[in-house]
Scaffold this motif. Structure first.
Motif, mmCIF file in Angstrom:
data_model
loop_
_atom_site.group_PDB
_atom_site.id
_atom_site.type_symbol
_atom_site.label_atom_id
_atom_site.label_comp_id
_atom_site.label_asym_id
_atom_site.label_seq_id
_atom_site.Cartn_x
_atom_site.Cartn_y
_atom_site.Cartn_z
ATOM 1 N N LEU A 1 2.694 -106.210 -22.335
ATOM 2 C CA LEU A 1 2.423 -107.295 -21.394
ATOM 3 C C LEU A 1 2.860 -106.825 -20.017
ATOM 4 O O LEU A 1 4.048 -106.616 -19.772
ATOM 5 C CB LEU A 1 3.188 -108.561 -21.787
ATOM 6 N N ASP A 2 1.902 -106.623 -19.133
ATOM 7 C CA ASP A 2 2.233 -106.215 -17.770
ATOM 8 C C ASP A 2 2.836 -107.376 -17.002
ATOM 9 O O ASP A 2 2.444 -108.535 -17.204
ATOM 10 C CB ASP A 2 0.980 -105.703 -17.051
ATOM 11 N N LYS A 3 3.791 -107.066 -16.131
ATOM 12 C CA LYS A 3 4.434 -108.103 -15.316
ATOM 13 C C LYS A 3 3.379 -108.876 -14.532
ATOM 14 O O LYS A 3 2.441 -108.312 -14.002
ATOM 15 C CB LYS A 3 5.443 -107.480 -14.374
ATOM 16 N N GLY A 4 3.539 -110.183 -14.513
ATOM 17 C CA GLY A 4 2.611 -111.036 -13.787
ATOM 18 C C GLY A 4 1.356 -111.393 -14.563
ATOM 19 O O GLY A 4 0.582 -112.244 -14.129
ATOM 20 N N GLU A 5 1.130 -110.763 -15.690
ATOM 21 C CA GLU A 5 -0.051 -111.056 -16.509
ATOM 22 C C GLU A 5 0.253 -112.196 -17.475
ATOM 23 O O GLU A 5 1.395 -112.452 -17.811
ATOM 24 C CB GLU A 5 -0.495 -109.816 -17.289
ATOM 25 N N ARG A 6 -0.801 -112.854 -17.952
ATOM 26 C CA ARG A 6 -0.638 -113.967 -18.883
ATOM 27 C C ARG A 6 -1.303 -113.679 -20.225
ATOM 28 O O ARG A 6 -1.268 -114.504 -21.121
ATOM 29 C CB ARG A 6 -1.211 -115.241 -18.268
ATOM 30 N N GLN A 7 -1.931 -112.514 -20.337
ATOM 31 C CA GLN A 7 -2.586 -112.149 -21.587
ATOM 32 C C GLN A 7 -2.047 -110.805 -22.053
ATOM 33 O O GLN A 7 -1.727 -109.932 -21.243
ATOM 34 C CB GLN A 7 -4.092 -112.063 -21.395
ATOM 35 N N TYR A 8 -1.949 -110.633 -23.366
ATOM 36 C CA TYR A 8 -1.436 -109.388 -23.929
ATOM 37 C C TYR A 8 -2.119 -109.113 -25.257
ATOM 38 O O TYR A 8 -2.741 -109.988 -25.851
ATOM 39 C CB TYR A 8 0.090 -109.456 -24.108
ATOM 40 N N SER A 9 -1.995 -107.878 -25.701
ATOM 41 C CA SER A 9 -2.514 -107.500 -27.012
ATOM 42 C C SER A 9 -1.362 -106.931 -27.825
ATOM 43 O O SER A 9 -0.338 -106.518 -27.272
ATOM 44 C CB SER A 9 -3.651 -106.492 -26.876
ATOM 45 N N PHE A 10 -1.531 -106.930 -29.148
ATOM 46 C CA PHE A 10 -0.477 -106.411 -30.008
ATOM 47 C C PHE A 10 -1.053 -105.855 -31.303
ATOM 48 O O PHE A 10 -2.162 -106.195 -31.706
ATOM 49 C CB PHE A 10 0.581 -107.484 -30.311
ATOM 50 N N LEU A 11 -0.259 -104.996 -31.919
ATOM 51 C CA LEU A 11 -0.503 -104.522 -33.278
ATOM 52 C C LEU A 11 0.607 -105.096 -34.131
ATOM 53 O O LEU A 11 1.742 -105.237 -33.679
ATOM 54 C CB LEU A 11 -0.471 -103.003 -33.348
ATOM 55 N N LEU A 12 0.290 -105.406 -35.368
ATOM 56 C CA LEU A 12 1.250 -106.029 -36.263
ATOM 57 C C LEU A 12 1.129 -105.385 -37.634
ATOM 58 O O LEU A 12 0.022 -105.210 -38.143
ATOM 59 C CB LEU A 12 0.944 -107.538 -36.350
ATOM 60 N N GLN A 13 2.273 -105.027 -38.194
ATOM 61 C CA GLN A 13 2.310 -104.555 -39.584
ATOM 62 C C GLN A 13 2.908 -105.684 -40.413
ATOM 63 O O GLN A 13 4.046 -106.096 -40.186
ATOM 64 C CB GLN A 13 3.152 -103.283 -39.707
ATOM 65 N N HIS A 14 2.133 -106.221 -41.341
ATOM 66 C CA HIS A 14 2.519 -107.354 -42.176
ATOM 67 C C HIS A 14 2.676 -106.829 -43.602
ATOM 68 O O HIS A 14 1.773 -106.164 -44.110
ATOM 69 C CB HIS A 14 1.413 -108.410 -42.102
ATOM 70 N N ASN A 15 3.811 -107.090 -44.257
ATOM 71 C CA ASN A 15 4.044 -106.497 -45.577
ATOM 72 C C ASN A 15 3.062 -106.986 -46.648
ATOM 73 O O ASN A 15 2.870 -106.304 -47.646
ATOM 74 C CB ASN A 15 5.492 -106.695 -46.035
ATOM 75 N N LEU A 16 2.419 -108.124 -46.461
ATOM 76 C CA LEU A 16 1.446 -108.612 -47.446
ATOM 77 C C LEU A 16 -0.003 -108.412 -47.010
ATOM 78 O O LEU A 16 -0.870 -108.118 -47.833
ATOM 79 C CB LEU A 16 1.683 -110.091 -47.744
ATOM 80 N N LEU A 17 -0.281 -108.569 -45.729
ATOM 81 C CA LEU A 17 -1.655 -108.487 -45.233
ATOM 82 C C LEU A 17 -2.037 -107.093 -44.739
ATOM 83 O O LEU A 17 -3.216 -106.785 -44.632
ATOM 84 C CB LEU A 17 -1.874 -109.493 -44.098
ATOM 85 N N GLY A 18 -1.062 -106.258 -44.408
ATOM 86 C CA GLY A 18 -1.360 -104.917 -43.913
ATOM 87 C C GLY A 18 -1.410 -104.856 -42.400
ATOM 88 O O GLY A 18 -0.689 -105.563 -41.700
ATOM 89 N N GLN A 19 -2.306 -104.015 -41.889
ATOM 90 C CA GLN A 19 -2.412 -103.784 -40.448
ATOM 91 C C GLN A 19 -3.254 -104.870 -39.774
ATOM 92 O O GLN A 19 -4.327 -105.219 -40.244
ATOM 93 C CB GLN A 19 -3.035 -102.429 -40.171
#
Length: 148
Positions: A66-84
């Protein structure tokens, strides 16, 4: 009042209910740790447990930018049941909204989270997971910031 959840490092305790289709609510408790690194990268680790239930715990490992001053972001998530999982978030005035989708999933699972600020120390989480167009489970929980 600015957001303290996600935008500041911290430890948050969670307590609420898990609900599945055709099921009764199950108590859920957990903890979320938020940390920030150089370059505007954040990590968030969450662990959920189900006291008094034989349900397996759930662990989630986020990494996003999340860049400073921005209101939108992206992410990656590793979930132990659902995966990537990949996702995006929007930071509103009083609410942080995230949506995500499970990569390479035949069930086409996706989800959403709404994290509403009650105060600097308290938020309310409402989330759900869908398989295709069907809601499969939801969480409703309070988040309380803990002293570090």
């Amino acid at each position: 009042m600015a957001h303290t959840f996600l935008l500041e490092p911290g430890r948050w305790m969670m307590e609420g209910n898990w609900l599945e289709r055709h099921g009764m609510p199950i108590s859920v408790k957990g903890m979320t740790l938020v940390a920030w690194n150089r370059g505007n990268w954040f990590t968030m680790a969450t662990k959920l447990i189900f006291p008094g239930s034989d349900r397996s715990e759930i662990s989630l490992q986020y990494r996003g930018r999340l860049d400073k001053g921005e209101r939108q972001y992206s992410f990656l998530l590793q979930h132990n049941l659902l995966g990537q999982i990949e996702g995006e978030g929007w930071i509103g005035v009083d609410t942080i909204v995230q949506r995500y989708w499970v990569l390479g999933d035949r069930q086409r699972r996706s989800g959403f989270e709404t994290i509403h600020r009650i105060s600097e120390q308290t938020y309310y989480l409402s989330s759900g997971v869908m398989a295709g167009h069907v809601l499969t489970n939801t969480i409703e929980a309070s988040l309380e910031r803990q002293s570090i």
